[in-house]
Design a protein around this motif. Structure first.
Motif, PDB file in Angstrom:
ATOM      1  N   LEU A   1       0.849  -1.197   0.000  1.00 49.09           N
ATOM      2  CA  LEU A   1       0.000   0.000   0.000  1.00 49.09           C
ATOM      3  C   LEU A   1       0.885   1.248   0.000  1.00 49.09           C
ATOM      4  O   LEU A   1       2.018   1.212   0.481  1.00 49.09           O
ATOM      5  CB  LEU A   1      -0.912   0.014   1.229  1.00 49.09           C
ATOM      6  CG  LEU A   1      -2.045  -1.012   1.249  1.00 49.09           C
ATOM      7  CD1 LEU A   1      -2.898  -0.831   2.492  1.00 49.09           C
ATOM      8  CD2 LEU A   1      -2.917  -0.895  -0.004  1.00 49.09           C
ATOM      9  N   PRO A   2       0.358   2.364  -0.499  1.00 47.01           N
ATOM     10  CA  PRO A   2       1.176   3.583  -0.521  1.00 47.01           C
ATOM     11  C   PRO A   2       1.298   4.230   0.855  1.00 47.01           C
ATOM     12  O   PRO A   2       2.040   5.187   1.034  1.00 47.01           O
ATOM     13  CB  PRO A   2       0.404   4.501  -1.470  1.00 47.01           C
ATOM     14  CG  PRO A   2      -1.005   4.009  -1.423  1.00 47.01           C
ATOM     15  CD  PRO A   2      -0.945   2.540  -1.147  1.00 47.01           C
ATOM     16  N   LEU A   3       0.536   3.758   1.838  1.00 43.12           N
ATOM     17  CA  LEU A   3       0.703   4.293   3.189  1.00 43.12           C
ATOM     18  C   LEU A   3       0.693   3.156   4.200  1.00 43.12           C
ATOM     19  O   LEU A   3       0.289   2.040   3.882  1.00 43.12           O
ATOM     20  CB  LEU A   3      -0.317   5.391   3.516  1.00 43.12           C
ATOM     21  CG  LEU A   3      -1.821   5.193   3.446  1.00 43.12           C
ATOM     22  CD1 LEU A   3      -2.519   6.369   4.092  1.00 43.12           C
ATOM     23  CD2 LEU A   3      -2.314   5.039   2.018  1.00 43.12           C
ATOM     24  N   LYS A   4       1.179   3.489   5.409  1.00 40.15           N
ATOM     25  CA  LYS A   4       1.303   2.463   6.454  1.00 40.15           C
ATOM     26  C   LYS A   4      -0.071   2.132   7.012  1.00 40.15           C
ATOM     27  O   LYS A   4      -0.689   2.979   7.661  1.00 40.15           O
ATOM     28  CB  LYS A   4       2.175   3.012   7.592  1.00 40.15           C
ATOM     29  CG  LYS A   4       3.643   3.055   7.308  1.00 40.15           C
ATOM     30  CD  LYS A   4       4.507   3.344   8.558  1.00 40.15           C
ATOM     31  CE  LYS A   4       3.858   4.095   9.697  1.00 40.15           C
ATOM     32  NZ  LYS A   4       4.747   4.442  10.804  1.00 40.15           N
ATOM     33  N   ILE A   5      -0.554   0.924   6.780  1.00 43.62           N
ATOM     34  CA  ILE A   5      -1.846   0.509   7.320  1.00 43.62           C
ATOM     35  C   ILE A   5      -1.621  -0.787   8.104  1.00 43.62           C
ATOM     36  O   ILE A   5      -1.048  -1.751   7.572  1.00 43.62           O
ATOM     37  CB  ILE A   5      -2.874   0.238   6.181  1.00 43.62           C
ATOM     38  CG1 ILE A   5      -3.084   1.484   5.308  1.00 43.62           C
ATOM     39  CG2 ILE A   5      -4.190  -0.294   6.749  1.00 43.62           C
ATOM     40  CD1 ILE A   5      -3.901   2.594   5.945  1.00 43.62           C
ATOM     41  N   LEU A   6      -2.082  -0.792   9.355  1.00 44.12           N
ATOM     42  CA  LEU A   6      -1.899  -1.981  10.194  1.00 44.12           C
ATOM     43  C   LEU A   6      -2.700  -3.156   9.629  1.00 44.12           C
ATOM     44  O   LEU A   6      -3.870  -3.009   9.251  1.00 44.12           O
ATOM     45  CB  LEU A   6      -2.368  -1.698  11.621  1.00 44.12           C
ATOM     46  CG  LEU A   6      -1.437  -0.845  12.479  1.00 44.12           C
ATOM     47  CD1 LEU A   6      -2.151  -0.394  13.743  1.00 44.12           C
ATOM     48  CD2 LEU A   6      -0.170  -1.626  12.818  1.00 44.12           C
ATOM     49  N   ALA A   7      -2.032  -4.322   9.599  1.00 44.03           N
ATOM     50  CA  ALA A   7      -2.689  -5.510   9.039  1.00 44.03           C
ATOM     51  C   ALA A   7      -3.814  -5.977   9.963  1.00 44.03           C
ATOM     52  O   ALA A   7      -4.845  -6.457   9.501  1.00 44.03           O
ATOM     53  CB  ALA A   7      -1.657  -6.612   8.844  1.00 44.03           C
ATOM     54  N   ASP A   8      -3.599  -5.844  11.268  1.00 43.86           N
ATOM     55  CA  ASP A   8      -4.599  -6.375  12.199  1.00 43.86           C
ATOM     56  C   ASP A   8      -4.821  -5.361  13.337  1.00 43.86           C
ATOM     57  O   ASP A   8      -4.277  -5.517  14.429  1.00 43.86           O
ATOM     58  CB  ASP A   8      -4.095  -7.724  12.740  1.00 43.86           C
ATOM     59  CG  ASP A   8      -5.112  -8.363  13.679  1.00 43.86           C
ATOM     60  OD1 ASP A   8      -6.306  -7.999  13.607  1.00 43.86           O
ATOM     61  OD2 ASP A   8      -4.695  -9.211  14.506  1.00 43.86           O
TER      62      ASP A   8
END
Ligand code: SIN
Ligand code: CO
Length: 373
Positions: free
Chosen positions: A159-166
């Motif tokens: 993804l182009p930004l930091k997104i938490l998986a869980d």
């Protein structure tokens, strides 16, 4: 220190002891009656230049996208789920600068900038964590924050930004204008706009040791002094010409081990490094600078202040301003410490300055580092 209106019922000392780096703190009505300092138009104008760092984050149809500034245009105001983020707004707006400076119970060397985010309904940057402490001050409208102390900080790939998986939120708050949420580093959070909303992030600098180490070695490269040149008066004849003789390495190691760094080297390096302006910061001096004589008279009358962009620090006899350092004597130190701490000098304080300080102040005035009044 007394209670700070900003921190609600607690003092800065209590905040630092109980919350800083440790746990979140929600402060309702941290700034009573708080109104946004900039309109969306003003933010959009800033985002369109390359002086301010900006990003546009959209979550249209559940797909995250990010565009870096300069941003020529923004999605329509009626469109849901977009966020404009503008970094370093304190450099451009006096009120934003004054707000950031209210956080000076934390040292200037740690204070980073004021980031403004504007979001339309449903907008946000997704569940994530930051590596820095942050104060999130609600400036306009409402935002729903969900936060959690999870250990698993793995991110969604690609993804182009930091997104938490869980993302595992544990608490939820709706912030109204003037409310503020403090989050320690690595605390998972997700803020979603309820209608149009503006959130101000007061951010802190915490350079990595790797970054500091690399910069320190570069700094030391300019100051090491290793006289002489490699020599081997006792060289013996050999039959393996390609092999580096052990003796060569021993002599080299002996010389290189003479490189030492002192506490003073570290102080000077760090002060210069932490006062260095960011790459997109430019100073402009006055178009028609006064002569030094007139400058002195004007400062006597109106005083002088550091430009919003100026970072001035000191330690012991070392004074640092915008990446430069110099050593000062006791009397000059007193004046310059006042200037650094108050970010201004009044006429009376200026009157006590030596000729050396006057000369330095005049140069800084010509460079746009300090301003009259
Ligand atoms: C925002 O203000 O939209 C994001 C701030 C953050 O979560 O760090
Ligand atoms: Co964040």
């Amino acid at each position: 220190m007394n209670k700070l209106p900003l921190l609600g019922d607690i003092t800065p000392a209590q905040f630092l002891r109980d919350y800083w780096h440790k746990k979140p703190l929600l402060i309702r009505n941290a700034v009573p009656g708080f109104k946004p300092l900039l309109s969306l138009d003003a933010l959009a104008k800033l985002a369109a230049t390359n002086h301010a760092e900006s990003r546009l984050v959209t979550g249209f149809g559940g797909a995250w996208a990010m565009q870096h500034g300069p941003l020529e245009s923004l999605p329509a105001r009626e469109q849901r789920e977009w966020t404009l983020l503008v970094q370093g707004v304190n450099l451009f707006d006096a009120k934003a600068d004054a707000l950031l400076r209210q956080f000076r119970f934390i040292p200037d060397a740690r204070l980073d900038d004021l980031m403004v985010s504007f979001a339309t309904d449903g907008g946000g940057v997704g569940p994530h964590f930051d590596s820095y402490d942050v104060f999130l001050l609600q400036a306009q409208g409402q935002r729903r924050w969900r936060i959690g102390a999870q250990k698993d900080l793995s991110l969604v790939d690609g993804l182009p930004l930091k997104i938490l998986a869980d993302f595992q939120p544990e608490e939820e708050f709706v912030l109204n204008p003037g409310d503020m949420l403090y989050l320690p580093p690595h605390y998972a959070h997700d803020g979603v706009a309820i209608g149009d909303c503006q959130t101000y992030s007061i951010g802190f600098r915490s350079p990595s040791y790797q970054e500091l180490g690399e910069a320190f070695l570069q700094f030391m490269a300019d100051s090491i002094d290793l006289p002489g040149r490699y020599a081997d008066p006792d060289l013996k004849a050999g039959d393996k010409p390609a092999e580096i003789p052990r003796q060569m390495l021993t002599s080299l190691a002996e010389e290189l081990n003479k490189v030492r760094f002192t506490e003073e080297d570290i102080t000077i390096f760090f002060g210069e490094y932490m006062s260095e302006p960011k790459h997109n910061v430019f100073f402009t001096g006055p178009a028609k600078p006064l002569t030094v004589g007139k400058f002195g008279e004007a400062v006597m009358k109106k005083g002088l202040s550091l430009s919003r962009k100026t970072q001035m620090l000191y330690r012991g006899k070392h004074v640092f301003i915008n990446g430069e350092s110099f050593g000062v004597g006791k009397a000059d130190k007193a004046t310059l410490e006042l200037l650094a701490n108050q970010r201004r000098l009044d006429g009376e304080q200026f009157a006590a300055a030596s000729d050396d300080v006057l000369e330095a102040l005049y140069t800084w005035y010509q460079d746009g580092w300090v301003e009259l009044g």
